[in-house]
Design an enzyme around this catalytic site. Structure first.
Site, mmCIF file in Angstrom:
data_model
loop_
_atom_site.group_PDB
_atom_site.id
_atom_site.type_symbol
_atom_site.label_atom_id
_atom_site.label_comp_id
_atom_site.label_asym_id
_atom_site.label_seq_id
_atom_site.Cartn_x
_atom_site.Cartn_y
_atom_site.Cartn_z
ATOM 1 C CB SER A 298 32.193 58.189 -31.189
ATOM 2 O OG SER A 298 33.084 58.009 -32.266
ATOM 3 C CG HIS A 384 31.819 55.789 -36.264
ATOM 4 N ND1 HIS A 384 32.846 56.282 -37.035
ATOM 5 C CD2 HIS A 384 31.486 56.783 -35.393
ATOM 6 C CE1 HIS A 384 33.138 57.516 -36.647
ATOM 7 N NE2 HIS A 384 32.326 57.841 -35.659
#
Length: 455
Positions: A298, A384
């Protein structure tokens, strides 16, 4: 839904005839979108209401930006009767009758909320309102007072786009071309430059999954791209290079989520990603039982913003660099570490262990210590970690493309989704902002020493 649309069109056409006749009998025609909306809110019959709603949407789509702003300002004033709400609230508090509660709910949902419901006609209404909200969000940049309109419209769209209505689909090279074109258009994290790049991202060692909605056929709401690898990768370049050799399926044991793109700007703030990731995990477990690790690769999209705004002070960067901080400054010819991480990030040397270690510390500090309220400052981290993931590893030099260097000095992070720990991580994060870190990460104690030194 084809026959339903035809039926709606038939009813609408009949309603249009009735409406036009009524207008002719009154010797006056509505002359603004606001007039049409007021007319719609008074209608009881479905046929005429459908005709008016279709006409409002058609006229809105053809309006100039200035006329759209005037319409939004009309919606701003189209509020429920708050005096009546106060009286009904008092009445229900005193007698708790079903009638008073029903009246209260009806009044609360009047005004623009009722209008949005009436405009949600089958076949075109939902898509038109999603587009309308995109325009509204643009107007709010210069007219923040329109936020009250957005609160009601977002709430309405949230109910229409709840999980029960979403359609989960696996995307492959065999998927219709008009949908594949949307992937190229909407990819928001790692640009897809041509069809060859898209095809490589859909090979056997890759995957792509998306959510759709019946009211927006052929339009993905959100999609996630996955790479199947041996171990948890910390470098995004091989996933983006169309010449990367295929990974042997027998060797892969990990699914890496390396790109998640929201597609509809008019649905900003309506989250689908948490549902999508969880469903993708279940789908992969069924299709590829050899996969037993789930991780992301990410970005840290707000790191440079945090540095520029002083959320990570120069004193912290100095402390993270340690005794050899002056060596780093001399090596890169900078006066401050902030300058190095923002304006001169291109100069960072990937073959230098001291630089790499310092960047890892900076990334970890940013994700765990720089907050927006109780939660991380970084929006991807909030997403997340809220889903129950844990920080696994900070990866310096993981994205050396211009955008990656500009937004986060090339840093990326692996978040790991350990299925047995998702719920407990999620609960701790929501209750007190606890950020889960995987045992693999070995820099947690160093950050604690930095925190202690700063007190």
């Amino acid at each position: 839904m084809g026959w339903i649309s035809k039926l709606i069109d038939s009813v609408s056409e009949r309603g249009k005839e009735i409406w036009q006749q009524e207008s002719h009998d009154r010797h006056a025609l509505p002359n603004s979108l606001a007039d049409d909306c007021r007319e719609l809110l008074t209608r009881q019959g479905d046929a005429v209401a459908l005709a008016i709603a279709k006409d409002i949407l058609r006229r809105y789509q053809r309006s100039s930006n200035n006329d759209k702003l005037v319409f939004f300002q009309f919606l701003q004033g189209l509020e429920p009767d708050f005096n009546q709400i106060s009286k009904l609230s008092q009445s229900y508090a005193e007698n708790s009758s079903t009638e008073s509660y029903q009246s209260l709910c009806s009044t609360l949902n009047s005004g623009r909320k009722a209008l949005f419901e009436l405009l949600n006609i089958p076949g075109e209404g939902t898509a038109s309102l999603v587009s309308l909200r995109e325009d509204l969000l643009k107007s709010m940049r210069t007219h923040p007072e329109l936020k009250v309109v957005d609160i009601d419209l977002q709430s309405t769209l949230q109910s229409w786009f709840n999980r029960g209505f979403l359609e989960f689909k696996s995307i492959s090279w065999e998927t219709p071309a008009y949908i594949l074109e949307k992937l190229i258009e909407y990819e928001a994290v790692h640009e897809i430059r041509d069809w060859d790049e898209l095809k490589r991202r859909l090979e056997d060692d890759r995957g792509c999954f998306a959510f759709f909605h019946p009211a927006l056929p052929g339009e993905p709401l959100i999609f996630v791209q996955v790479a199947y690898t041996k171990g948890i990768s910390g470098d995004v370049a091989p996933f983006l290079d169309k010449n990367t050799p295929l990974e042997a399926s027998a060797a892969a044991d990990t699914a890496i989520f390396y790109s998640i793109s929201n597609c509809q700007k008019g649905l900003k703030g309506i989250s689908f990603g948490n549902f999508l990731i969880k469903q993708v995990v279940q789908e992969i477990l069924k299709q590829r039982p050899e996969i037993h690790q789930f991780s992301t690769l990410s970005p840290m999209p707000a790191l440079s913003i945090a540095l520029e705004k002083g959320h990570i002070g120069e004193d912290i960067l100095e402390t993270l660099a340690g005794k050899k901080g002056h060596v780093l400054k001399e090596r890169y010819g900078v006066d401050t570490f902030t300058e190095l991480l923002t304006d001169k990030a291109r100069a960072l040397q990937s073959d230098d262990e001291q630089t790499a270690g310092w960047l890892e510390d900076v990334g970890f500090y940013y994700l765990t210590q720089v907050k927006k309220g109780q939660e991380p400052y970084d929006p991807v981290a909030r997403f997340h970690l809220s889903n129950g993931a844990a920080i696994y590893r900070i990866n310096p030099f993981a994205n050396l493309k211009p955008h990656g260097l500009k937004s986060s000095a090339g840093l990326m992070v692996n978040y790991i989704y350990e299925l047995s720990k998702l719920e407990i991580n999620h609960e701790h994060f929501k209750q007190d902002g606890t950020i889960a870190t995987h045992k693999h990460h070995n820099r947690k104690n160093k950050i604690k020493r930095i925190e202690h030194a700063g007190k």
